[in-house]
Design a protein around this motif. Sequence first.
Motif, PDB file in Angstrom:
ATOM      1  N   MET A 139      62.276  61.608  80.470  1.00  0.00           N
ATOM      2  CA  MET A 139      62.542  60.162  80.012  1.00  0.00           C
ATOM      3  C   MET A 139      64.202  60.357  80.519  1.00  0.00           C
ATOM      4  N   TRP A 140      65.073  61.347  80.423  1.00  0.00           N
ATOM      5  CA  TRP A 140      66.344  61.241  80.487  1.00  0.00           C
ATOM      6  C   TRP A 140      66.773  61.148  81.919  1.00  0.00           C
ATOM      7  N   ILE A 141      65.772  61.986  82.604  1.00  0.00           N
ATOM      8  CA  ILE A 141      65.987  61.700  84.280  1.00  0.00           C
ATOM      9  C   ILE A 141      65.699  60.166  84.621  1.00  0.00           C
ATOM     10  N   SER A 142      64.568  59.542  84.265  1.00  0.00           N
ATOM     11  CA  SER A 142      64.441  58.173  84.467  1.00  0.00           C
ATOM     12  C   SER A 142      65.458  57.286  83.902  1.00  0.00           C
ATOM     13  N   PHE A 143      66.411  57.340  82.719  1.00  0.00           N
ATOM     14  CA  PHE A 143      67.362  56.928  82.075  1.00  0.00           C
ATOM     15  C   PHE A 143      68.668  56.753  83.249  1.00  0.00           C
ATOM     16  N   VAL A 144      68.718  58.263  83.557  1.00  0.00           N
ATOM     17  CA  VAL A 144      69.983  58.279  84.616  1.00  0.00           C
ATOM     18  C   VAL A 144      69.718  57.521  85.723  1.00  0.00           C
ATOM     19  N   GLN A 145      68.460  57.551  86.406  1.00  0.00           N
ATOM     20  CA  GLN A 145      68.009  56.911  87.609  1.00  0.00           C
ATOM     21  C   GLN A 145      68.395  55.652  87.658  1.00  0.00           C
ATOM     22  N   SER A 146      67.779  55.002  86.347  1.00  0.00           N
ATOM     23  CA  SER A 146      67.971  53.475  86.251  1.00  0.00           C
ATOM     24  C   SER A 146      69.271  53.007  85.760  1.00  0.00           C
ATOM     25  N   LEU A 147      70.251  54.074  85.366  1.00  0.00           N
ATOM     26  CA  LEU A 147      71.617  53.651  85.007  1.00  0.00           C
ATOM     27  C   LEU A 147      72.528  53.660  86.453  1.00  0.00           C
ATOM     28  N   PHE A 148      72.152  54.280  87.307  1.00  0.00           N
ATOM     29  CA  PHE A 148      72.844  54.328  88.641  1.00  0.00           C
ATOM     30  C   PHE A 148      72.222  53.727  89.682  1.00  0.00           C
ATOM     31  N   ALA A 149      70.941  53.094  89.363  1.00  0.00           N
ATOM     32  CA  ALA A 149      70.221  52.336  90.619  1.00  0.00           C
ATOM     33  C   ALA A 149      71.266  51.260  91.171  1.00  0.00           C
ATOM     34  N   VAL A 150      71.016  51.068  92.177  1.00  0.00           N
ATOM     35  CA  VAL A 150      71.547  49.816  93.151  1.00  0.00           C
ATOM     36  C   VAL A 150      70.916  48.498  93.044  1.00  0.00           C
ATOM     37  N   GLU A 151      71.000  47.616  92.346  1.00  0.00           N
ATOM     38  CA  GLU A 151      70.387  46.524  92.370  1.00  0.00           C
ATOM     39  C   GLU A 151      70.517  45.483  93.520  1.00  0.00           C
ATOM     40  N   LYS A 152      69.625  44.849  94.065  1.00  0.00           N
ATOM     41  CA  LYS A 152      69.679  44.032  95.339  1.00  0.00           C
ATOM     42  C   LYS A 152      69.177  42.593  94.880  1.00  0.00           C
ATOM     43  N   LYS A 153      69.793  41.586  95.461  1.00  0.00           N
ATOM     44  CA  LYS A 153      68.957  40.429  95.312  1.00  0.00           C
ATOM     45  C   LYS A 153      68.111  40.263  96.574  1.00  0.00           C
ATOM     46  N   PRO A 154      67.405  39.117  96.615  1.00  0.00           N
ATOM     47  CA  PRO A 154      66.330  39.172  97.530  1.00  0.00           C
ATOM     48  C   PRO A 154      66.894  38.939  98.934  1.00  0.00           C
ATOM     49  N   ASP A 155      68.026  38.270  98.979  1.00  0.00           N
ATOM     50  CA  ASP A 155      68.625  38.098 100.135  1.00  0.00           C
ATOM     51  C   ASP A 155      69.473  39.015 101.166  1.00  0.00           C
ATOM     52  N   GLN A 156      69.629  40.110 100.151  1.00  0.00           N
ATOM     53  CA  GLN A 156      70.164  41.341 100.549  1.00  0.00           C
ATOM     54  C   GLN A 156      69.260  42.371 101.190  1.00  0.00           C
ATOM     55  N   VAL A 157      67.879  42.193 101.101  1.00  0.00           N
ATOM     56  CA  VAL A 157      67.056  43.066 101.722  1.00  0.00           C
ATOM     57  C   VAL A 157      66.893  42.670 103.184  1.00  0.00           C
ATOM     58  N   SER A 158      67.363  43.777 104.111  1.00  0.00           N
ATOM     59  CA  SER A 158      67.239  43.348 105.294  1.00  0.00           C
ATOM     60  C   SER A 158      65.892  43.411 106.269  1.00  0.00           C
ATOM     61  N   ILE A 159      65.882  42.699 107.134  1.00  0.00           N
ATOM     62  CA  ILE A 159      64.610  42.590 108.015  1.00  0.00           C
ATOM     63  C   ILE A 159      63.882  43.878 108.313  1.00  0.00           C
ATOM     64  N   PRO A 160      64.759  44.840 108.848  1.00  0.00           N
ATOM     65  CA  PRO A 160      64.130  46.030 109.202  1.00  0.00           C
ATOM     66  C   PRO A 160      63.601  46.553 108.162  1.00  0.00           C
ATOM     67  N   GLU A 161      63.852  46.682 106.716  1.00  0.00           N
ATOM     68  CA  GLU A 161      63.668  47.172 105.646  1.00  0.00           C
ATOM     69  C   GLU A 161      62.336  46.526 105.229  1.00  0.00           C
ATOM     70  N   LEU A 162      62.097  45.177 105.351  1.00  0.00           N
ATOM     71  CA  LEU A 162      60.870  44.506 105.029  1.00  0.00           C
ATOM     72  C   LEU A 162      59.826  45.072 105.925  1.00  0.00           C
ATOM     73  N   LEU A 163      60.155  45.200 107.254  1.00  0.00           N
ATOM     74  CA  LEU A 163      59.235  45.520 108.467  1.00  0.00           C
ATOM     75  C   LEU A 163      58.615  47.029 108.028  1.00  0.00           C
ATOM     76  N   LYS A 164      59.544  47.817 107.775  1.00  0.00           N
ATOM     77  CA  LYS A 164      59.363  49.024 107.385  1.00  0.00           C
ATOM     78  C   LYS A 164      58.460  49.218 106.128  1.00  0.00           C
ATOM     79  N   ALA A 165      58.432  48.276 105.298  1.00  0.00           N
ATOM     80  CA  ALA A 165      57.577  48.234 104.064  1.00  0.00           C
ATOM     81  C   ALA A 165      56.183  47.683 104.542  1.00  0.00           C
TER      82      ALA A 165
END
Length: 515
Positions: free
Chosen positions: A1-27
């Motif tokens: 739980m502590w690891i999950s908390f730390v990961q969520s604390l430092f996760a970098v949020e993105k807005k939908p328009d910040q996701v690049s086309i290569p990232e979408l194609l890769k997914a």
Amino acid sequence: MWISFVQSLFAVEKKPDQVSIPELLKAGFPPHLVATWKEKSKQSPEQFLDWKRSLKGKDAALVSKVWKEQQITLYPTKHRFAEDSSSKQKVKFPRNTKDQKSKETTPKSLEGSDSLYELFFGMSYQNLDVRYLPRKEKNHSSVFLGGRGKGQIWILEKRDEEFSYGANLTFQQFRFTSGNRYKPIPHFYFAKDPNFYSQLERTGSPLPQPILLSHFLGYRYLLEGKEYELGVYHADAFSAYPGLYFVSPSKSYSGVWSAGENKSSLYVNDSWNSKDLGNHRVQSESILSKKESVGFFYLKSESPESKFFLDATAYRDSPLLYGMVSPEEVRPQIPQTLGYTRGSFKHFLGFEYLSSIEGHKYESGRSGFFPFFLSEWGNLLYRYREYNESGNYQYNEIGRAAFYEWRKEKTVVSFGFESRENGGQWEGKIAIPINTGNLLEFSAIFREGQPKTRAWFENWTYATDFNINLTDRQEIIKLKWVSPFISLNVSYSEKENDPNPILFINFQLLQKIDL
């Protein structure tokens, strides 16, 4: 739980328009889904969320996957963690964020249902009652059954006594269409079945225009977040030789070209909106060949303050189109080229100009109209119009008309009487949108006496929002009702001292079932 908390604390949020086309194609996003993501990401958070919730099957799963991996957020948040017992600091959510979050994390909203499938079926019946017309050309009927889901669509049909099929299949970046219904281009003229047409074609409808046997194979690719399509096709009804086709984003522009026959067909349906220059829309479709070129062009412009309006249309009809511009009309015997322009100030002060060449017959005219009574419920207008005919005959007539008219966007109500030297004519037209996706249209003309020149008849057709025809018929009545699931088109006309009236009836029905 502590690891999950730390990961969520430092996760970098993105807005939908910040996701690049290569990232979408890769997914694993197919091009059409990438293009839609980029388009929806420019809209409000609420609109993007509504689109995300509307997805089904594989598309919903892919969007949910990227949503989680990229830590997508629609709203700016100042804190990533909730209040605990040692810190009295509270999480600041935008209004209704909790409700949105609870709905968003529901498995059904995120993943959709892989079993969702749409089944559709329906029929059409058409009767053209014209004396001396062969029986096989008077009545036409069809029944169909089809289905679509996960980007694929198919249909089985029985048109009169013949069976046909249609398939539109997509595989990642590739599209394959085959049969008598589906094609990647939105053309109305291209390989059209002369005995059938669809009034139920609209955004999201599984019923585009019926066509003769055609095959398309294309590649869809992304350029700056927009989807284009390029491929090869073959359709004997259009050309004996195979050719190339092209489709722009949103299908605003498309074209086909056959090198062996040097024949092409172009389609345009685009609009421009400017705060300073106003709103403008253009529609056009043409078939260009050495033998004969046909088609239409329509332009509609509106000033920024909605004070000045301009409608301009031009078309060339001929036996080549088999009456495609107005399916209920008798086939034209010789080509006709017609142009019409109407400009107005607030729809009550303006001008008109028309010019037509049909064989050796040349007709032209001009008119002006102005109000003698104005109100918010419509205007009473006076119209002065000149009619000229030259070629085989030399005719000139003056028409003076008084009529009531009210126009607003696609709504038109107009009726009145025009007096001419050798008779006159009653005119009436109504176009009323009813709720969402329903349109009721009515137009009529009744001519008295023996006017020397033909009447300008304002008509609505499939291809354009607005169209003008010339007619010498004594009486014409047209009624059309179109909705997402049903359409009815009735037309009646007759000539003076002619016992052979023309009656046209077309009924179409579409029913959808979600499985």
